[in-house]
Structure formats: structure tokens, C-alpha cells
Design an enzyme around this catalytic site. Sequence first.
Site, short mmCIF file in Angstrom:
data_model
loop_
_atom_site.label_atom_id
_atom_site.label_comp_id
_atom_site.label_asym_id
_atom_site.label_seq_id
_atom_site.Cartn_x
_atom_site.Cartn_y
_atom_site.Cartn_z
N GLY A 115 47.60 -40.00 22.01
CA GLY A 115 46.62 -39.16 22.68
C GLY A 115 45.85 -38.32 21.69
N SER A 116 45.47 -37.12 22.11
CA SER A 116 44.57 -36.28 21.33
C SER A 116 45.31 -35.42 20.32
CB SER A 116 43.76 -35.37 22.27
OG SER A 116 44.61 -34.38 22.83
N THR A 140 46.74 -32.00 21.85
CA THR A 140 47.98 -32.19 22.59
C THR A 140 49.13 -32.49 21.64
OG1 THR A 140 46.76 -33.01 24.50
CG2 THR A 140 49.10 -33.51 24.42
N ALA A 141 48.86 -33.25 20.59
CA ALA A 141 49.90 -33.56 19.60
C ALA A 141 50.41 -32.29 18.93
CB ALA A 141 49.35 -34.52 18.55
N ASN A 177 43.71 -45.01 28.48
CA ASN A 177 42.70 -46.03 28.18
C ASN A 177 43.23 -47.46 28.24
OD1 ASN A 177 44.15 -45.20 25.83
ND2 ASN A 177 42.66 -46.26 24.55
N GLU A 187 50.46 -41.18 17.55
CA GLU A 187 49.29 -42.03 17.31
C GLU A 187 48.12 -41.33 17.98
OE1 GLU A 187 46.22 -44.03 17.94
OE2 GLU A 187 47.42 -45.21 19.34
N GLU A 239 54.80 -47.52 13.84
CA GLU A 239 55.60 -48.34 14.75
C GLU A 239 55.13 -49.78 14.65
OE1 GLU A 239 56.47 -46.76 18.69
OE2 GLU A 239 55.79 -44.78 18.05
N CYS A 275 40.80 -45.99 20.67
CA CYS A 275 41.02 -45.09 19.55
C CYS A 275 40.66 -45.73 18.22
CB CYS A 275 42.46 -44.61 19.54
SG CYS A 275 43.68 -45.93 19.43
#
Length: 486
Positions: free
Chosen positions: A233-234, A237-238, A157, A255, A460, A288
Amino acid sequence: MTDAITVAGVTVDTRHWIGGERVASAGTFTDHSPIDGAALGEIARGTATEAAAAVAAAKAAFPGWAATPRAERARVLHAIADGVEKRLEDLAMVETTDNGALLRSHRRGVMPRVAHNFRFFADWLLTLDHEDFDTRGHTNHVSWDPAGPCVLITPWNAPLMLATWKVAPALAAGNTVVLKPAEWSPLTASLLADIAAEAGLPAGVLNVVQGLGSEIGDALTAHPDVRRISFTGSVPTARRIAASAAARLTPLSLELGGKSPLLVFADADLDLAVDLAVEQYDNAGQVCLAGTRLLVEETVAEEFTRRFVERAGALKQGDPRDESTDIGPNIHPRQLDKIDGFVRRALADGARAVIGGHRGEGQYYAPTLLTDVAQDSEIVQEEVFGPVLTLQTFAAEDEAVRLANDTRFGLAATVVTGDPARADRVTARLVAGTVWVNCFFVRDLQAPFGGSRQSGVGREGGTWSFDFYCDIKNTVTAPKGWRDHG
């Protein structure tokens, strides 16, 4: 496959960048522009072979880069920033073509921020210090030691800005990097490799590998020589990345998604509230942090909605290269199908579309506002990642906070109120990594950034980035035992 393609008049190498060289793959994947669906070219499709080569290059380059004095690392990062600024128009044109975000935003905000990412962390590195302290006459000295090769996996994005938000502090800290950009928007990462090489970054310090999801991602995140993994990301996936990293306890920074609330109280400046609410359609809703759940005090809900509809109706949707466009396309047909599926199911469940609620031409989705939605409904609880907002009302402050916190996410929140005491009370009770009061998307790189609950792990930004990308060491020295070396 050809080694390079031309996008918006800019030559982009489609091969990986590993160990200071361009490396092809046996396979490729096709990159398309969301503006018109046109194929931009064939991109090298990495597998475990390229993943291993990139990590090996990063490992080999690590000792030299880690030993490079801070001032020299900072100089190279500033040189990369100079290169970004020199090629700002090229980067803006390629990224708009590749991911569909507004060209005017890339020119004025996003690409200047890319350069700033490098400059900020270069300068922060030079000030990074901790005052020595005493323990019963013993001196404690805290240092930030480079951790080693880092795998950075970035989203589509805001491809280059979010990549350099990770790359810059990782390099500043003295680490080497393997960057894996999203397959739907890989092109500016390749240009970054060119810019970094021209700036004098040693071979192997930054490596860029392209590929399809887990096909290359699993090999990167499970590699035994990787010392840090940062992912944006999602949530699904995390979970996969976390499971892969768990075997070696590789530290993670995640994140993830959000379903952020935007709370509007009756004492708010309604014009400001409406402006902030309409701003949530930025980047076609593919942000996000977006406050997609509008929570409005019931006494002003009707007037707020009237003004919102008027203001949103003035937005222009179309070609993101047009200076007058406010909303561009969504990134990919699969993402458009996902957005439309959310809306169709919500409408079938009784939601009402005040505006939008349907596809446009091509990969465009009409800006949508849904009302008559239940708190436990899918459209309220799950991240859509498109230009879709919901509106709910509340009667009192406690109810507003309860609704705001009632999801599995906790990335951000926005509060619009004319009462500073209320702002303090409400923000103290909200579960979120970032809370904006009477503003939105104001970001300072020295501030911590990350999410709560299923919106992420870790922080971060500023010193928090160095805390993650370094091994923090405390050296305790006794005031005795020294021999005279005079």
C-alpha cells in the site's frame, strides 16, 4: 445487516471468517462498484474485537498447522488452487464488479495467476532445502521453522492476486494467517475463505477480517501474538504500521508506492517503446509498478510522441465487462479526486496536456500525457496512481540515469534500447527492485520482488518468501558425545 449479498449472480458472504466460522460485527460499511457507483451491499465492519478474535484463532490453530508435514500442506494448497480454478468465472465477475479492472484480464491472467500462486509455493515448499555443511567436523543443518500468526494487509488494485501472493507462501511455510483486505474491494477475499474451507484447510489457519483502515489495522499490527506483518500500500500507511510493529520488533515486509521511469533511447525500436509506454495505462493506471515517467532521448522525442498519441488515441475506455474495453474506471470517487487534483495543479504550474488532462463520465479519468514538467515538480515526484504519465527528454545516458533515480522511490524501471551493452550499463546504475529491458510486467514467482528507498522493505518470492515467513534455524551437531542406543 444481511449475511450475504449477490454480486454479478454470485453469492458473497459479507461477514468475517474467523476460526472456521462466519462472524458478524455490530457495524457495517457500504461497498460500491466503481463501474457505476452502485452500492453492492453492507460489509461487516471489524474493530479491535474482531482483530483480537482473529489473531486468537490463528494462534490456536498454529501448532497443528505448523506440525503438518510439508507434503500435506502442499496438498491442501493445491486443493485451494483447484477451487480457484473451479470458481474462476465467479471470482472474475465479482472482482471486476468490485474494483473495476477489466473482466478479460481477470479471466485470462489474474485469476489463473491466483491459482498459480498456491501451486507455485506448494511445489517450492517441497524443494526447499539447504545442503548440510561442515565446520571442523561439526554438521550445520539449516531449517525453515514456521514463525507463527501472520497479519497480511492487501491493496485494492489487484485484490485477490496480491492477497494470495502473501497468503500462499505464509500458509506453505506452516504459518496461520489473518488477512485484512482493502475496504474498497473486500469481496473476493470472502470467497477465498469459502474456497479454502472447502479445500480442507483447518479452521483458524486462514482468517479474513474486513474493516476501515486503522480502525481495525492498528489492533492487528500491534497485537503481541503476531509474528509477521506483510503490507502492500501507501508510504504513509506503512509508516503507521512500522511504528505500531516497532514496540515488539515484529518483522515487516512492505511493498509500497512507486514513481518508476521508462527510459527510451534513440537506438530503441520505437514501436516497441510506444507499445510499452501505452501499456502503463493498464488497470486505469492503478499499478504500483507502472512506468509513469517517460524519459525519452531528445532526438527521437518528437516521433515517439507522435506515435504515442496515435496509439493511445485508439484505446477504448468504458465498462470493464465489455471485451473490447481497454481502460476501466478508477476505484473510488476519492481516488478520482486525487488524480484530478494532481493534474490540475500540474497544469496550473505550466504543464501541457498532450492528451487527456480531464475527468470522464462517472469514475473514469481520461488517459493523460503531460509534458513541460520540471523534475522537482509534484507531478514528477509523487505517485498519482491513475492513468497519468509525464514525458521528459534527455540528451545523454548520464542524464537519463540521473533523472530516473531522482525521486524518493525505487520500485521498478523499464529500459528500451537496441544496444545490449547500454542496457547492462544503465540497469547497473538504476535504483530499483525490478528492472525490465525491452519488456514490462514479466513476473516469475521464483524471483525476488520488492522496492528500494521508500518503495519498500524486504523481498518476497521464491526462497525469499520463506526466508521472511519463517524463522531460519541453523543446528550445529558435534561428532561426539553420542551413547550407544543399540
